[in-house]
Design a protein around this motif. Structure first.
Motif, PDB file in Angstrom:
ATOM      1  N   LEU A  74       1.048  -1.454   0.043  1.00 50.87           N
ATOM      2  CA  LEU A  74      -0.376  -0.131   0.181  1.00 50.87           C
ATOM      3  C   LEU A  74       0.858   1.227   0.191  1.00 50.87           C
ATOM      4  O   LEU A  74       1.630   1.510   1.418  1.00 50.87           O
ATOM      5  CB  LEU A  74      -0.927   0.184   1.596  1.00 50.87           C
ATOM      6  N   PRO A  75       0.526   1.803  -1.011  1.00 51.78           N
ATOM      7  CA  PRO A  75       1.645   3.581  -1.114  1.00 51.78           C
ATOM      8  C   PRO A  75       0.896   4.282   0.448  1.00 51.78           C
ATOM      9  O   PRO A  75      -0.224   4.235   0.186  1.00 51.78           O
ATOM     10  CB  PRO A  75       1.343   3.798  -2.189  1.00 51.78           C
ATOM     11  N   GLN A  76       2.057   4.931   0.695  1.00 52.81           N
ATOM     12  CA  GLN A  76       2.126   6.041   1.952  1.00 52.81           C
ATOM     13  C   GLN A  76       1.488   7.076   1.306  1.00 52.81           C
ATOM     14  O   GLN A  76       0.449   7.829   2.076  1.00 52.81           O
ATOM     15  CB  GLN A  76       2.855   6.244   2.291  1.00 52.81           C
ATOM     16  N   THR A  77       1.227   7.592  -0.204  1.00 50.42           N
ATOM     17  CA  THR A  77       0.376   8.437  -0.510  1.00 50.42           C
ATOM     18  C   THR A  77      -1.111   8.625  -0.563  1.00 50.42           C
ATOM     19  O   THR A  77      -1.979   9.240  -0.912  1.00 50.42           O
ATOM     20  CB  THR A  77       1.110   9.010  -1.276  1.00 50.42           C
ATOM     21  N   SER A  78      -1.409   6.668  -0.737  1.00 53.88           N
ATOM     22  CA  SER A  78      -3.253   6.414  -0.634  1.00 53.88           C
ATOM     23  C   SER A  78      -4.178   6.974   0.322  1.00 53.88           C
ATOM     24  O   SER A  78      -3.076   7.617   1.287  1.00 53.88           O
ATOM     25  CB  SER A  78      -3.009   4.889  -0.709  1.00 53.88           C
ATOM     26  N   LYS A  79      -4.974   7.165   0.189  1.00 55.34           N
ATOM     27  CA  LYS A  79      -6.365   7.516   1.270  1.00 55.34           C
ATOM     28  C   LYS A  79      -6.345   6.664   2.276  1.00 55.34           C
ATOM     29  O   LYS A  79      -5.733   7.169   3.481  1.00 55.34           O
ATOM     30  CB  LYS A  79      -7.410   7.602   0.592  1.00 55.34           C
ATOM     31  N   GLY A  80      -6.297   5.414   2.467  1.00 53.56           N
ATOM     32  CA  GLY A  80      -6.114   4.570   3.043  1.00 53.56           C
ATOM     33  C   GLY A  80      -5.227   4.418   3.734  1.00 53.56           C
ATOM     34  O   GLY A  80      -5.074   3.847   5.508  1.00 53.56           O
ATOM     35  N   SER A  85      -2.866   5.551   9.090  1.00 54.51           N
ATOM     36  CA  SER A  85      -1.839   5.658  10.079  1.00 54.51           C
ATOM     37  C   SER A  85      -2.623   6.969  11.139  1.00 54.51           C
ATOM     38  O   SER A  85      -1.458   7.294  12.502  1.00 54.51           O
ATOM     39  CB  SER A  85      -0.602   6.999   8.977  1.00 54.51           C
ATOM     40  N   LYS A  86      -3.556   7.171  11.045  1.00 51.76           N
ATOM     41  CA  LYS A  86      -3.786   8.577  12.404  1.00 51.76           C
ATOM     42  C   LYS A  86      -4.854   7.456  13.080  1.00 51.76           C
ATOM     43  O   LYS A  86      -4.863   7.741  14.302  1.00 51.76           O
ATOM     44  CB  LYS A  86      -4.890   9.418  10.990  1.00 51.76           C
ATOM     45  N   LEU A  87      -4.565   5.884  12.445  1.00 47.41           N
ATOM     46  CA  LEU A  87      -5.322   5.385  13.600  1.00 47.41           C
ATOM     47  C   LEU A  87      -4.193   4.423  14.364  1.00 47.41           C
ATOM     48  O   LEU A  87      -4.571   3.977  15.161  1.00 47.41           O
ATOM     49  CB  LEU A  87      -5.889   4.222  13.264  1.00 47.41           C
ATOM     50  N   GLY A  88      -2.926   5.084  13.866  1.00 47.01           N
ATOM     51  CA  GLY A  88      -1.775   4.552  14.773  1.00 47.01           C
ATOM     52  C   GLY A  88      -0.841   3.226  14.468  1.00 47.01           C
ATOM     53  O   GLY A  88      -0.671   2.351  15.061  1.00 47.01           O
ATOM     54  N   TYR A  89      -1.519   2.960  12.978  1.00 51.76           N
ATOM     55  CA  TYR A  89      -0.784   1.577  12.229  1.00 51.76           C
ATOM     56  C   TYR A  89       0.488   2.938  11.582  1.00 51.76           C
ATOM     57  O   TYR A  89       0.871   3.563  10.657  1.00 51.76           O
ATOM     58  CB  TYR A  89      -1.080   1.414  11.022  1.00 51.76           C
ATOM     59  N   LYS A  90       1.341   1.584  11.832  1.00 54.96           N
ATOM     60  CA  LYS A  90       2.815   2.318  11.437  1.00 54.96           C
ATOM     61  C   LYS A  90       3.334   0.193  10.267  1.00 54.96           C
ATOM     62  O   LYS A  90       2.855  -0.089  10.716  1.00 54.96           O
ATOM     63  CB  LYS A  90       3.674   2.533  12.719  1.00 54.96           C
ATOM     64  N   GLY A  92       5.187  -2.447   8.146  1.00 54.20           N
ATOM     65  CA  GLY A  92       6.043  -3.301   9.219  1.00 54.20           C
ATOM     66  C   GLY A  92       5.414  -4.002  10.612  1.00 54.20           C
ATOM     67  O   GLY A  92       5.717  -5.097  10.596  1.00 54.20           O
ATOM     68  N   SER A  93       4.653  -3.339  10.884  1.00 58.00           N
ATOM     69  CA  SER A  93       3.723  -3.230  12.058  1.00 58.00           C
ATOM     70  C   SER A  93       1.782  -4.478  11.664  1.00 58.00           C
ATOM     71  O   SER A  93       1.876  -3.905  10.440  1.00 58.00           O
ATOM     72  CB  SER A  93       3.279  -2.852  13.212  1.00 58.00           C
ATOM     73  N   THR A  94       1.679  -5.010  12.546  1.00 55.03           N
ATOM     74  CA  THR A  94       0.204  -5.798  12.267  1.00 55.03           C
ATOM     75  C   THR A  94      -0.715  -5.472  12.711  1.00 55.03           C
ATOM     76  O   THR A  94      -0.884  -4.354  13.552  1.00 55.03           O
ATOM     77  CB  THR A  94       0.491  -7.021  13.316  1.00 55.03           C
ATOM     78  N   LEU A  95      -1.864  -5.472  12.504  1.00 56.03           N
ATOM     79  CA  LEU A  95      -2.634  -4.333  12.450  1.00 56.03           C
ATOM     80  C   LEU A  95      -3.852  -5.651  13.693  1.00 56.03           C
ATOM     81  O   LEU A  95      -3.759  -6.790  14.218  1.00 56.03           O
ATOM     82  CB  LEU A  95      -4.250  -4.778  11.726  1.00 56.03           C
ATOM     83  N   GLY A  96      -4.385  -4.879  14.394  1.00 59.79           N
ATOM     84  CA  GLY A  96      -5.791  -6.027  15.391  1.00 59.79           C
ATOM     85  C   GLY A  96      -5.074  -5.641  16.782  1.00 59.79           C
ATOM     86  O   GLY A  96      -4.089  -4.669  17.535  1.00 59.79           O
ATOM     87  N   ALA A  97      -5.263  -6.689  17.997  1.00 63.45           N
ATOM     88  CA  ALA A  97      -4.450  -6.100  18.599  1.00 63.45           C
ATOM     89  C   ALA A  97      -3.354  -7.078  18.683  1.00 63.45           C
ATOM     90  O   ALA A  97      -2.870  -7.708  18.117  1.00 63.45           O
ATOM     91  CB  ALA A  97      -5.609  -7.159  19.973  1.00 63.45           C
ATOM     92  N   GLU A  98      -2.203  -5.941  20.101  1.00 62.13           N
ATOM     93  CA  GLU A  98      -1.373  -6.493  20.036  1.00 62.13           C
ATOM     94  C   GLU A  98      -0.560  -7.955  21.705  1.00 62.13           C
ATOM     95  O   GLU A  98      -1.543  -8.698  21.623  1.00 62.13           O
ATOM     96  CB  GLU A  98      -0.188  -5.522  21.646  1.00 62.13           C
ATOM     97  N   GLY A  99      -0.225  -8.815  19.877  1.00 67.31           N
ATOM     98  CA  GLY A  99       0.499  -9.830  20.533  1.00 67.31           C
ATOM     99  C   GLY A  99      -0.474 -10.907  19.919  1.00 67.31           C
ATOM    100  O   GLY A  99      -0.502 -12.525  20.602  1.00 67.31           O
ATOM    101  N   ASN A 100      -0.959 -10.858  18.943  1.00 69.18           N
ATOM    102  CA  ASN A 100      -1.723 -11.835  18.404  1.00 69.18           C
ATOM    103  C   ASN A 100      -1.309 -12.826  17.359  1.00 69.18           C
ATOM    104  O   ASN A 100      -0.248 -12.103  16.744  1.00 69.18           O
ATOM    105  CB  ASN A 100      -3.429 -11.166  17.532  1.00 69.18           C
ATOM    106  N   PRO A 101      -1.053 -14.048  18.182  1.00 72.32           N
ATOM    107  CA  PRO A 101       0.270 -14.402  16.633  1.00 72.32           C
ATOM    108  C   PRO A 101      -0.210 -15.223  15.757  1.00 72.32           C
ATOM    109  O   PRO A 101      -0.145 -15.290  14.747  1.00 72.32           O
ATOM    110  CB  PRO A 101       0.015 -15.941  17.672  1.00 72.32           C
ATOM    111  N   HIS A 102      -2.208 -14.516  15.023  1.00 71.59           N
ATOM    112  CA  HIS A 102      -1.978 -15.248  13.855  1.00 71.59           C
ATOM    113  C   HIS A 102      -2.381 -13.912  13.481  1.00 71.59           C
ATOM    114  O   HIS A 102      -2.632 -13.404  11.715  1.00 71.59           O
ATOM    115  CB  HIS A 102      -3.538 -16.005  13.756  1.00 71.59           C
ATOM    116  N   ALA A 103      -1.674 -12.298  14.017  1.00 75.24           N
ATOM    117  CA  ALA A 103      -2.188 -11.395  13.398  1.00 75.24           C
ATOM    118  C   ALA A 103      -1.078 -11.405  11.802  1.00 75.24           C
ATOM    119  O   ALA A 103       0.279 -11.728  11.846  1.00 75.24           O
ATOM    120  CB  ALA A 103      -1.252 -10.052  14.069  1.00 75.24           C
ATOM    121  N   ARG A 104      -1.489 -10.607  10.909  1.00 73.56           N
ATOM    122  CA  ARG A 104      -1.085 -10.504   9.040  1.00 73.56           C
ATOM    123  C   ARG A 104      -0.522  -9.556   8.663  1.00 73.56           C
ATOM    124  O   ARG A 104      -0.618  -8.224   9.460  1.00 73.56           O
ATOM    125  CB  ARG A 104      -2.085 -10.859   8.567  1.00 73.56           C
TER     126      ARG A 104
END
Length: 325
Positions: A74-80, A85-90, A92-104
């Motif tokens: 996903l390019p950084q210039t896209s709206k998504g 990013s505003k919701l805290g996504y960085k 290389g990191s995963t989405l969802g709760a922290e420590g979830n072994p099945h996170a993608r």
């Protein structure tokens, strides 16, 4: 210390190496484009710009663009990306709760469906294809097994036909002996005797029995022998026709002599429905009838190859061939 004019004059000669100098080829003068060449070039460029790509080219271009888009993150210039990013996504990191072994870390792959079939159609096609392949394999195995059974049956039928001919010959001999003892000679005796008198002994020859009067069980053997004899006489007559005058009539020739010379053919019944019905039976059935007749009439076991004294046939293991193993 000032250098002499001679030394200053010799210095440039030492710096220039004329042996290693590369002599540039004279460039051809640039030709000016003529009016005709310019008109042809512009027409070709206009044709390339106005050319519509074919369906195959459009499909290939679309597939190429789709593959390139799916292979990039996903390019950084896209709206998504900006919303994440505003919701805290960085990155290389995963989405969802922290420590979830099945996170993608990477999103789910996209499988593009190019046909109009519903979900599960490919699975149904694979199932049908697998069933067809298994059915074809079973059919090949069945054909292979049927071929082996057919070959084995043909081999067994040929063996049984040989046994039938052997049983016919044995029965012919017994019947011939019985007829000779009763004073009636027939084809079963195997002798080529005709009406008239024997030249050597002076005694009358015995009459030949008609084919239709012979026992049905071994009539086919007599019929085959008569047909072979007729073919032999026809071949002999054909070979002798060029060397013998067929118009000559010998007054001393009788019917037997004319038949022996091929002038008269032996009459053979062309149609014998009773014999045809018997020959239409299976070889095993014909052999069974012959074996039973030999046992009942002549007390002879075809498998033991022995003629017993009475109908009890004491010592014979049985009627069937398997009983004599």
């Amino acid at each position: 210390m000032s250098s002499s004019p001679l030394t200053a004059q010799a210095q440039p000669d030492e710096e220039d190496d004329y042996m290693s100098m590369a002599i540039a080829e004279p460039s051809a003068p640039k030709q000016k484009e003529t009016y005709t060449q310019r008109r042809i070039r512009k027409a070709r460029e206009a044709e390339l710009r106005s050319r519509q790509p074919s369906k195959a080219e459009l499909a290939a271009l679309s597939t190429q663009n789709l593959t390139a888009a799916l292979s990039t993150s996903l390019p950084q210039t896209s709206k998504g990306f900006q919303m994440l990013s505003k919701l805290g996504y960085k990155p290389g990191s995963t989405l969802g709760a922290e420590g979830n072994p099945h996170a993608r870390i990477e999103p789910l792959g996209v499988a593009v469906k190019e046909d109009r079939g519903g979900i599960g159609l490919d699975t149904e096609r694979k199932r049908k294809f697998r069933e067809e392949a298994e059915g074809e394999l079973e059919r090949e195995r069945a054909e292979e097994g049927g071929y082996r059974e057919r070959v084995a049956k043909e081999r067994e039928d040929r063996r049984t036909e040989g046994l039938v001919r052997g049983a016919m010959g044995v029965l012919e001999g017994f019947e011939g002996e019985a007829e000779e003892e009763s004073g009636v000679a027939g084809e079963s005796a195997g002798a080529n005797e005709e009406e008239g008198f024997a030249a050597e002994s002076g005694r009358p020859k015995k009459k030949r029995k008609p084919t239709w009067q012979i026992n049905l069980l071994w009539r086919g053997l007599v019929r085959q022998r008569q047909e072979k004899e007729r073919e032999r006489r026809m071949r002999y007559d054909l070979h002798q026709s060029l060397s013998r005058n067929t118009n000559y009539e010998d007054p001393e020739e009788d019917a037997q002599d004319r038949q022996a010379l091929g002038k008269e053919e032996e009459e053979i019944e062309e149609e014998d429905s009773e014999l045809e019905e018997f020959n239409a039976l299976e070889p095993a059935e014909r052999l069974r009838r012959l074996v039973e007749y030999l046992r009942e009439k002549h007390h002879y076991c075809f498998w033991c190859k022995f003629r017993y004294a009475d109908e009890t046939m004491e010592g014979c293991p049985g009627v069937a061939e398997d009983d004599h193993d």
